[in-house]
Write a protein that holds these residues in place. Structure first.
Motif, PDB file in Angstrom:
ATOM      1  N   THR A 142       0.824  -1.203   0.000  1.00 22.48           N
ATOM      2  CA  THR A 142       0.000   0.000   0.000  1.00 22.48           C
ATOM      3  C   THR A 142       0.862   1.258   0.000  1.00 22.48           C
ATOM      4  O   THR A 142       0.597   2.219  -0.734  1.00 22.48           O
ATOM      5  N   LEU A 143       1.924   1.251   0.798  1.00 22.71           N
ATOM      6  CA  LEU A 143       2.822   2.394   0.826  1.00 22.71           C
ATOM      7  C   LEU A 143       3.573   2.534  -0.493  1.00 22.71           C
ATOM      8  O   LEU A 143       3.802   3.648  -0.981  1.00 22.71           O
ATOM      9  N   ALA A 144       3.940   1.399  -1.086  1.00 21.80           N
ATOM     10  CA  ALA A 144       4.595   1.436  -2.396  1.00 21.80           C
ATOM     11  C   ALA A 144       3.682   2.072  -3.439  1.00 21.80           C
ATOM     12  O   ALA A 144       4.117   2.905  -4.244  1.00 21.80           O
ATOM     13  N   PHE A 145       2.405   1.703  -3.418  1.00 21.17           N
ATOM     14  CA  PHE A 145       1.451   2.297  -4.353  1.00 21.17           C
ATOM     15  C   PHE A 145       1.241   3.785  -4.082  1.00 21.17           C
ATOM     16  O   PHE A 145       1.002   4.571  -5.008  1.00 21.17           O
ATOM     17  N   PHE A 146       1.323   4.181  -2.818  1.00 17.78           N
ATOM     18  CA  PHE A 146       1.203   5.602  -2.487  1.00 17.78           C
ATOM     19  C   PHE A 146       2.276   6.405  -3.212  1.00 17.78           C
ATOM     20  O   PHE A 146       2.005   7.443  -3.819  1.00 17.78           O
ATOM     21  N   PHE A 147       3.522   5.917  -3.157  1.00 21.74           N
ATOM     22  CA  PHE A 147       4.607   6.651  -3.799  1.00 21.74           C
ATOM     23  C   PHE A 147       4.532   6.552  -5.320  1.00 21.74           C
ATOM     24  O   PHE A 147       4.917   7.498  -6.025  1.00 21.74           O
ATOM     25  N   GLN A 148       4.044   5.435  -5.839  1.00 23.74           N
ATOM     26  CA  GLN A 148       3.806   5.366  -7.284  1.00 23.74           C
ATOM     27  C   GLN A 148       2.813   6.438  -7.701  1.00 23.74           C
ATOM     28  O   GLN A 148       3.022   7.159  -8.687  1.00 23.74           O
ATOM     29  N   SER A 149       1.727   6.557  -6.946  1.00 32.08           N
ATOM     30  CA  SER A 149       0.688   7.533  -7.272  1.00 32.08           C
ATOM     31  C   SER A 149       1.222   8.961  -7.184  1.00 32.08           C
ATOM     32  O   SER A 149       0.978   9.787  -8.066  1.00 32.08           O
ATOM     33  N   ARG A 150       1.974   9.264  -6.122  1.00 28.20           N
ATOM     34  CA  ARG A 150       2.529  10.608  -5.971  1.00 28.20           C
ATOM     35  C   ARG A 150       3.508  10.926  -7.095  1.00 28.20           C
ATOM     36  O   ARG A 150       3.523  12.045  -7.626  1.00 28.20           O
ATOM     37  N   SER A 151       4.319   9.945  -7.476  1.00 25.84           N
ATOM     38  CA  SER A 151       5.267  10.160  -8.559  1.00 25.84           C
ATOM     39  C   SER A 151       4.541  10.421  -9.871  1.00 25.84           C
ATOM     40  O   SER A 151       4.938  11.288 -10.655  1.00 25.84           O
ATOM     41  N   SER A 152       3.472   9.673 -10.114  1.00 24.49           N
ATOM     42  CA  SER A 152       2.689   9.883 -11.326  1.00 24.49           C
ATOM     43  C   SER A 152       2.070  11.274 -11.343  1.00 24.49           C
ATOM     44  O   SER A 152       2.066  11.967 -12.366  1.00 24.49           O
ATOM     45  N   GLU A 153       1.529  11.696 -10.207  1.00 23.39           N
ATOM     46  CA  GLU A 153       0.914  13.027 -10.119  1.00 23.39           C
ATOM     47  C   GLU A 153       1.950  14.135 -10.296  1.00 23.39           C
ATOM     48  O   GLU A 153       1.699  15.124 -10.980  1.00 23.39           O
ATOM     49  N   LEU A 154       3.108  13.959  -9.679  1.00 23.46           N
ATOM     50  CA  LEU A 154       4.100  15.026  -9.630  1.00 23.46           C
ATOM     51  C   LEU A 154       4.990  15.079 -10.864  1.00 23.46           C
ATOM     52  O   LEU A 154       5.282  16.159 -11.391  1.00 23.46           O
TER      53      LEU A 154
END
Length: 280
Positions: A142-154
């Motif tokens: 879940t934390l890994a997906f959080f950073f994937q999502s933030r990287s995609s957004e940013l």
């Protein structure tokens, strides 16, 4: 940074002078100090991001945390997670050094190590992925997906945290890069903007490309399915690759087909005008 310092750094790449073999972290600190003196308005940023730290991994933990922080997770929380990752796996920092060196060597627009560290979202997105991949391997999905999502957004770079990426990799410009869950990217590859390493169908298991070492995947290329791209291959801009590509082979088109002779060192040379003279 002074013009003289910038010229010295660029020239050292070509001449093999002692500066060319200086550790990445030492050169990054030198560049940060020179730039802080040259541009006082950035001195606070350069001190906080680089000069107050003892090691590259410490600086990366701080700066990436500042970038990725949000209302959901503050910078201090992220920094602690990243510091734990770097301490647990020293290979993460070594990969970052090789990635930064790859940008310096292959991107003619890169004047110093400061650029990828502070400003190049391809480098930043790749380091974020490496940390997300570490979390994935630790079972912290879940934390890994959080950073994937933030990287995609940013950064507008979407790499599944399970994807395996070697070192010495350059994501050039990086906008719109998508790399799927079961994709594998070897060492010393160059991947340009708009590239997709995607799956086909709805298979749950292995469904994404396996990119060998030293491969150049050019602008807007789409490589789809569980296919192997051999070491040293070159994928032409805008190509759609649906079949395996032999080592040292150049392919282009929709669908992609072999178009010319060998492409030794394609990823490092960044040469995309691959047609032989007289070829139409």
């Amino acid at each position: 940074m002074t013009a003289e310092a910038s010229t010295e750094i660029r020239d050292s790449r070509k001449t093999g002078s002692p500066g060319a073999t200086a550790p990445v972290w030492a050169r990054l600190r030198f560049e940060a100090a020179a730039s802080a003196a040259e541009e006082p308005t950035l001195a606070s940023l350069l001190n906080a991001a680089i000069l107050t730290h003892d090691h590259l991994q410490d600086a990366l933990s701080y700066y990436l945390a500042q970038k990725l922080s949000s209302t959901e997770m503050n910078a201090l929380q992220i920094r602690e997670i990243f510091e734990d990752a770097y301490e647990s796996d020293p290979g993460l920092a070594k990969a970052a050094e090789r990635d930064m060196s790859a940008v310096m060597e292959r991107d003619p627009a890169c004047r110093s190590f400061l650029q990828p560290f502070l400003f190049f979202k391809g480098f930043q997105a790749l380091q974020t992925h490496r940390l997300a991949h570490w979390l994935w391997n630790e079972g912290r999905d879940t934390l890994a997906f959080f950073f994937q999502s933030r990287s995609s957004e940013l950064f507008n770079v979407d790499i599944h945290p399970a994807a395996q990426i070697g070192s010495g990799v350059m994501l050039d410009h990086a906008t719109g890069i998508v790399i799927g869950e079961t994709a594998v990217v070897g060492d010393d590859c160059s991947i340009l903007q708009g590239v997709t390493l995607g799956g086909t169908g709805k298979e749950f298991e292995d469904r994404h490309p396996k990119i060998g070492n030293g491969v150049l995947v050019s602008v807007g290329a789409k490589v789809l399915g569980n296919i192997k791209i051999g070491d040293g291959a070159l994928i032409g801009a805008g190509s759609v690759v649906l079949k395996e590509v032999a080592p040292e082979c150049t392919v282009a088109g929709v669908p992609a087909k072999p178009v010319s002779g060998p492409c030794m060192g394609a990823a490092k040379q960044m040469e995309q005008n691959f047609f032989n003279e007289g070829h139409e």
